[in-house]
Scaffold this motif. Structure first.
Motif, mmCIF file in Angstrom:
data_model
loop_
_atom_site.group_PDB
_atom_site.id
_atom_site.type_symbol
_atom_site.label_atom_id
_atom_site.label_comp_id
_atom_site.label_asym_id
_atom_site.label_seq_id
_atom_site.Cartn_x
_atom_site.Cartn_y
_atom_site.Cartn_z
ATOM 1 N N LEU A 164 -4.833 -2.150 -13.695
ATOM 2 C CA LEU A 164 -3.754 -1.173 -13.781
ATOM 3 C C LEU A 164 -2.396 -1.857 -13.656
ATOM 4 O O LEU A 164 -1.433 -1.518 -14.353
ATOM 5 N N GLY A 165 -2.327 -2.847 -12.763
ATOM 6 C CA GLY A 165 -1.086 -3.583 -12.577
ATOM 7 C C GLY A 165 -0.654 -4.315 -13.837
ATOM 8 O O GLY A 165 0.531 -4.364 -14.170
ATOM 9 N N LEU A 166 -1.632 -4.889 -14.550
ATOM 10 C CA LEU A 166 -1.305 -5.564 -15.810
ATOM 11 C C LEU A 166 -0.705 -4.572 -16.811
ATOM 12 O O LEU A 166 0.262 -4.896 -17.513
ATOM 13 N N LEU A 167 -1.283 -3.372 -16.874
ATOM 14 C CA LEU A 167 -0.770 -2.355 -17.786
ATOM 15 C C LEU A 167 0.653 -1.948 -17.414
ATOM 16 O O LEU A 167 1.535 -1.854 -18.283
ATOM 17 N N LEU A 168 0.895 -1.717 -16.119
ATOM 18 C CA LEU A 168 2.226 -1.307 -15.678
ATOM 19 C C LEU A 168 3.254 -2.406 -15.906
ATOM 20 O O LEU A 168 4.402 -2.127 -16.297
ATOM 21 N N ALA A 169 2.854 -3.650 -15.661
ATOM 22 C CA ALA A 169 3.765 -4.772 -15.904
ATOM 23 C C ALA A 169 4.093 -4.896 -17.388
ATOM 24 O O ALA A 169 5.239 -5.176 -17.770
ATOM 25 N N PHE A 170 3.095 -4.669 -18.230
ATOM 26 C CA PHE A 170 3.318 -4.724 -19.675
ATOM 27 C C PHE A 170 4.318 -3.645 -20.094
ATOM 28 O O PHE A 170 5.254 -3.908 -20.869
ATOM 29 N N LEU B 17 3.593 -1.887 -6.630
ATOM 30 C CA LEU B 17 3.418 -2.344 -5.249
ATOM 31 C C LEU B 17 1.973 -2.198 -4.789
ATOM 32 O O LEU B 17 1.501 -2.967 -3.941
ATOM 33 N N TRP B 18 1.278 -1.207 -5.312
ATOM 34 C CA TRP B 18 -0.129 -1.043 -4.912
ATOM 35 C C TRP B 18 -1.081 -1.436 -6.037
ATOM 36 O O TRP B 18 -2.172 -1.934 -5.789
ATOM 37 N N ALA B 19 -0.679 -1.184 -7.299
ATOM 38 C CA ALA B 19 -1.481 -1.632 -8.447
ATOM 39 C C ALA B 19 -0.841 -2.921 -8.945
ATOM 40 O O ALA B 19 -0.066 -2.919 -9.900
ATOM 41 N N PHE B 20 -1.183 -4.021 -8.285
ATOM 42 C CA PHE B 20 -0.507 -5.300 -8.526
ATOM 43 C C PHE B 20 -1.420 -6.235 -9.320
ATOM 44 O O PHE B 20 -2.605 -6.380 -8.991
ATOM 45 N N PHE C 75 -0.546 -10.111 2.291
ATOM 46 C CA PHE C 75 0.461 -9.802 1.283
ATOM 47 C C PHE C 75 0.190 -8.442 0.633
ATOM 48 O O PHE C 75 1.099 -7.629 0.448
ATOM 49 N N ALA C 76 -1.076 -8.180 0.289
ATOM 50 C CA ALA C 76 -1.458 -6.909 -0.321
ATOM 51 C C ALA C 76 -1.233 -5.749 0.640
ATOM 52 O O ALA C 76 -0.820 -4.653 0.233
ATOM 53 N N PRO D 117 -4.483 9.217 -0.486
ATOM 54 C CA PRO D 117 -5.740 8.631 0.023
ATOM 55 C C PRO D 117 -5.985 7.223 -0.503
ATOM 56 O O PRO D 117 -6.562 6.396 0.215
ATOM 57 N N LEU D 118 -5.552 6.909 -1.726
ATOM 58 C CA LEU D 118 -5.766 5.567 -2.264
ATOM 59 C C LEU D 118 -4.941 4.537 -1.508
ATOM 60 O O LEU D 118 -5.433 3.435 -1.205
ATOM 61 N N LEU D 119 -3.709 4.879 -1.179
ATOM 62 C CA LEU D 119 -2.886 3.956 -0.381
ATOM 63 C C LEU D 119 -3.508 3.733 0.998
ATOM 64 O O LEU D 119 -3.482 2.616 1.526
#
Length: 399
Positions: A299-305, A322-325, A350-351, A375-377
């Motif tokens: 998910l983080g890769l998608l958001l960064a893209f 910050l959470w999907a890194f 770090f996470a 709940p995921l956080l």
């Protein structure tokens, strides 16, 4: 003989006057704004706007100018959409009955606001629209918030009427962010709501001005209702009549069992149970963590893209990272190895800090996250904490 000539001259004069007035009568129009209620699909969930131009004479044209036309089969349509470079939207022209046929089929309401325009203003609007509908000019670069089927209509009337069109810019009673405005329409589509909150960044968490709210057809309709015409006589309301063209019973919204809220709380309960059982039996159950952090990393890769490599303005400064890194994929690699390296524990810390920062950003209002992420956080904070203090313990099995 002279009297006959005079009669012929008078007759000829009246004939010329009649012939001269005929085209003028043919150019009298009724112009109106059409506002269509939201549909059940995501692309139609925000409603739609169009312009109706009816020629006021027997057998006159009755057409609709539609800025919301697009073709899924256009070359590289999905690629352009992904990159934020969609220039395949265009202004189409269809008959009013054909336009209504689609909304009647999907049982979507259509409301009409008839505009109080002079003949000169009508002519300018019609000329502008037909010019915009030319094949060389009809395409435009679509942008959801600032250049869509509703805002293009506003821009068309402003271009044609100039300063004679005056919008009511009184201070609003209630301030709404762009995200608040979107939520009003996508709430019945919980997964679409989740995806939008995931993909769009903090740039949409600022208050929208009265003018900026007009990207939504309902708000455009309200803006037209408050607008006035000035400079060609006494000031008058832009809208002289409103009517309902199509109307259907409203269906009540019921959220299904498969939705982000139930799913995330289910995941949270599962990991809480695993943590309690693991603590008692001295097991890590790393297989579940590998799956969790792999999904978060992807998910983080998608958001960064979307943030760094596309032209979408609304996907910038997205603190869901910050959470999907993307770096969580490195953690998956480290946890999957038979022997844990020292950097793995440092990354877990770090996470943990990143997840705590996401909570802080949310509380301070720097970005509004989807409510189902609570709940995921908690899961991320719980598992990074647990693994940090127990990873590498000789008495603990990998699970």
């Amino acid at each position: 003989m002279q009297e006959v000539s005079k009669n012929k001259l008078v007759y000829l004069l009246f004939l010329l006057v009649f012939m001269g007035l005929a085209p003028a009568r043919a150019q009298v129009y009724e112009i109106s704004l059409l506002t269509c209620s939201p549909g059940e699909e995501l692309y139609s969930s925000f409603g739609h706007s169009a312009i109706r131009v009816r020629q006021v004479e027997p057998a006159g044209q009755d057409v609709v100018f539609n800025y919301g036309t697009f073709d899924f089969s256009a070359p590289n349509f999905y690629g352009k959409f992904t990159m934020g470079q969609l220039d395949d939207y265009y202004l189409s022209v269809t008959t009013f009955p054909n336009f209504l046929r689609e909304y009647d089929y999907y049982q979507r309401d259509v409301r009409e606001q008839v505009l109080d325009l002079s003949e000169d203003q009508q002519r300018r609007i019609v000329e502008y629209l037909w010019t915009e509908a030319e094949p060389s000019r009809r395409f435009y670069s679509y942008e959801f918030f600032f250049n869509n089927c509703a805002t293009k209509i506003r821009d068309a009337f402003e271009a044609a009427l100039g300063e004679q069109l005056s919008w009511d810019e009184t201070v609003k009673e209630e301030e709404k962010t762009f995200r608040n405005l979107i939520d009003e329409y996508v709430y019945p589509l919980p997964w679409a709501d989740f995806g939008i909150d995931l993909a769009l960044g903090s740039v949409i968490d600022r208050d929208a001005t009265e003018r900026e709210e007009q990207f939504l057809p309902d708000y455009m309709e309200a803006a037209f209702a408050k607008a006035t015409i000035q400079g060609d006589g006494p000031s008058r309301p832009l809208v002289k009549a409103s009517r309902t063209v199509l109307e259907y019973p409203k269906s009540e919204f019921e959220m299904g069992l498969v939705n982000p809220y139930y799913l995330m709380w289910g995941v949270a309960i599962l990991f809480m149970l695993l943590t309690v059982i693991g603590h008692k039996k001295k097991r890590l159950f790393l297989g579940f963590d590998l799956g969790l952090f792999a999904i978060l990393g992807l998910l983080g890769l998608l958001l960064a893209f979307l943030w760094f490599f596309t032209d979408h303005a609304a996907t910038k400064w997205n603190w869901n990272l910050l959470w999907a890194f993307p770096g969580h994929l490195a953690l998956v690699y480290g946890l999957a190895k038979k022997r844990f390296e020292p950097w793995v524990k440092k990354y877990l810390l770090f996470a943990l800090i990143l997840a705590d920062a996401a909570v802080v950003f949310w509380i301070l209002g720097w970005q509004s996250f989807h409510p189902s992420l609570i709940p995921l956080l908690l899961v991320i904070i719980l598992r990074t904490n647990y693994l940090y203090y127990n990873l590498g313990g000789r008495s603990l099995a990998r699970g």
